[in-house]
Design a protein around this motif. Sequence first.
Motif, short mmCIF file in Angstrom:
data_model
loop_
_atom_site.label_atom_id
_atom_site.label_comp_id
_atom_site.label_asym_id
_atom_site.label_seq_id
_atom_site.Cartn_x
_atom_site.Cartn_y
_atom_site.Cartn_z
N ALA A 14 -38.89 10.53 -24.02
CA ALA A 14 -38.40 11.90 -23.91
C ALA A 14 -37.06 11.95 -23.18
CB ALA A 14 -39.42 12.77 -23.18
N ILE A 15 -36.19 12.85 -23.61
CA ILE A 15 -34.97 13.15 -22.88
C ILE A 15 -35.29 14.28 -21.92
CG2 ILE A 15 -32.58 13.91 -23.06
CD1 ILE A 15 -33.16 11.11 -24.18
N LEU A 16 -35.03 14.06 -20.65
CA LEU A 16 -35.44 14.99 -19.60
C LEU A 16 -34.26 15.86 -19.20
CD1 LEU A 16 -37.52 12.36 -17.61
CD2 LEU A 16 -38.29 13.91 -19.42
N THR A 17 -34.39 17.16 -19.44
CA THR A 17 -33.29 18.10 -19.31
C THR A 17 -33.55 19.12 -18.21
OG1 THR A 17 -34.18 19.77 -20.85
CG2 THR A 17 -33.03 17.87 -21.81
N GLU A 18 -32.75 20.19 -18.22
CA GLU A 18 -32.94 21.26 -17.24
C GLU A 18 -34.16 22.12 -17.53
OE1 GLU A 18 -30.09 23.04 -20.35
OE2 GLU A 18 -30.65 21.08 -19.51
N GLU A 40 -29.80 17.81 -12.14
CA GLU A 40 -29.60 19.00 -11.32
C GLU A 40 -30.93 19.71 -11.06
OE1 GLU A 40 -26.60 21.53 -12.97
OE2 GLU A 40 -25.09 19.94 -13.02
N LEU A 41 -31.78 19.77 -12.09
CA LEU A 41 -33.10 20.38 -11.91
C LEU A 41 -33.90 19.60 -10.88
CD1 LEU A 41 -35.48 22.27 -12.77
CD2 LEU A 41 -36.04 20.56 -14.52
N LEU A 42 -33.88 18.29 -10.97
CA LEU A 42 -34.62 17.45 -10.04
C LEU A 42 -34.11 17.63 -8.62
CD1 LEU A 42 -36.85 15.24 -9.89
CD2 LEU A 42 -35.00 13.57 -9.97
N GLN A 47 -35.14 19.56 -3.20
CA GLN A 47 -34.78 20.34 -2.02
C GLN A 47 -35.90 21.31 -1.66
OE1 GLN A 47 -31.04 21.81 -3.76
NE2 GLN A 47 -29.96 20.91 -2.01
N GLN A 48 -36.52 21.92 -2.67
CA GLN A 48 -37.64 22.82 -2.42
C GLN A 48 -38.80 22.07 -1.79
OE1 GLN A 48 -38.44 24.44 -6.30
NE2 GLN A 48 -36.60 25.73 -6.32
N TYR A 319 -39.65 13.26 -1.20
CA TYR A 319 -39.36 14.57 -1.77
C TYR A 319 -39.04 14.46 -3.27
CZ TYR A 319 -38.68 15.36 3.23
OH TYR A 319 -38.84 15.40 4.60
N VAL A 320 -38.27 13.45 -3.62
CA VAL A 320 -37.90 13.28 -5.04
C VAL A 320 -39.13 12.92 -5.86
CG1 VAL A 320 -36.56 11.85 -6.65
CG2 VAL A 320 -35.50 12.68 -4.54
N ARG A 321 -40.00 12.08 -5.32
CA ARG A 321 -41.21 11.71 -6.07
C ARG A 321 -42.20 12.87 -6.13
NH1 ARG A 321 -40.03 5.89 -3.66
NH2 ARG A 321 -39.18 4.96 -5.58
N MET A 322 -42.21 13.73 -5.13
CA MET A 322 -42.99 14.97 -5.23
C MET A 322 -42.49 15.81 -6.40
SD MET A 322 -43.28 16.07 -1.18
CE MET A 322 -44.15 17.62 -1.47
N ALA A 323 -41.17 15.91 -6.51
CA ALA A 323 -40.58 16.69 -7.60
C ALA A 323 -40.90 16.09 -8.96
CB ALA A 323 -39.06 16.78 -7.40
N ILE A 324 -40.81 14.76 -9.06
CA ILE A 324 -41.12 14.09 -10.34
C ILE A 324 -42.58 14.32 -10.73
CG2 ILE A 324 -41.34 11.85 -11.46
CD1 ILE A 324 -38.91 10.94 -9.76
N LEU A 325 -43.49 14.15 -9.79
CA LEU A 325 -44.91 14.36 -10.08
C LEU A 325 -45.18 15.80 -10.50
CD1 LEU A 325 -46.55 12.29 -7.19
CD2 LEU A 325 -46.60 11.74 -9.63
N ALA A 326 -44.58 16.74 -9.79
CA ALA A 326 -44.77 18.15 -10.14
C ALA A 326 -44.24 18.45 -11.55
CB ALA A 326 -44.07 19.04 -9.12
#
Length: 334
Positions: A14-18, A40-42, A47-48, A319-326
């Motif tokens: 998959a291409i992962l976009t916004e 940018e989405l990641l 940050q959240q 934090y980045v891996r939290m974002a990826i998992l979410a």
Amino acid sequence: MSSTTERNEKKPLAILTEDPVSWKGQSLVSVAQITPKGFELLVTISQQMRDIVRSEGGDDRLKHKVLATIFYEASTRTSCSFQAAMSRLGGTFIHVDGQGNSSAAKKKESLEDTIKCLECYVDAIVLRHPETGSVPKVVLSTTKPVLNAGDGIGEHPTQALLDSFTIWDELKDDPKIVVFLGDLKHGRTVHSLAKLLSQLRPQSKLILRFCSPQILSIPDSILEYCKNNGVQYEIFEDATKACQDAQILYVTRIQKERFETEEAYESVKGCYVVDNALMDKVPKNMIVLHPLPRVDEIATEVDADPRAAYFRQMENGMYVRMAILALVLGKSSP
């Protein structure tokens, strides 16, 4: 009718976009999947996640979700940060030490069968394996998202994403000169980060400098990748010269486990050491990163230098891996 195997051999990454929908249920195998807008989405979600952890400790968006962390090579930071990330979001994890006596690998079970069994129990899988290309191969036959935690000297995309996030977070701007120092031949973190930076800023004024002994030089395939994206690169052997005017110094250890002989390793061991003497000769605002673990390539005296960002880099990894998992589990919003 085609068999399942025949269909899977044609399954594209998959291409992962916004659009968060583009991430849901997808494997992350290579940085080539990440678009600039997807990055940018990641960054935004990472940050959240940082804000949530610092204010509340986490949330329950991944409650009742289970992650498998499967490591056939040693890991501290990657495995623990993924496990902490899952726990911070209310999920749970099971860990498999592929090197341990309790692993079915000791009974000669294939990697593919191990993954097929584990995906019966979990919602996503983090996999590290010493064979280059092993993770992309496994993804062809899985039904659950697989996150590449390193396949031999191939790629380490989640590390590249946390490294890029840290570069952005430290500089608050795009870097102009990034120096890679150390074992560039075997360093999958270098391979992934160089590719990611070149595709996030194609046709830009970014310069990537690769500094290493000749026998540990960056693979031609990575240089070709940079060239194809219109990103300039330069080759150095002198660390001080390479660091002139640089914003980022990315240091990697000499990977003893990748050498065929002890003699070959000893010939380059300690060839570069980042210490206070070197830091006095480089730009006053140059940030130092390292994927860790370090051996002797960064002196501990440098830890007190505000430019030493490698422990901040490790914190960002969670934090980045939290974002990826979410994102891959479809819960980018609480």
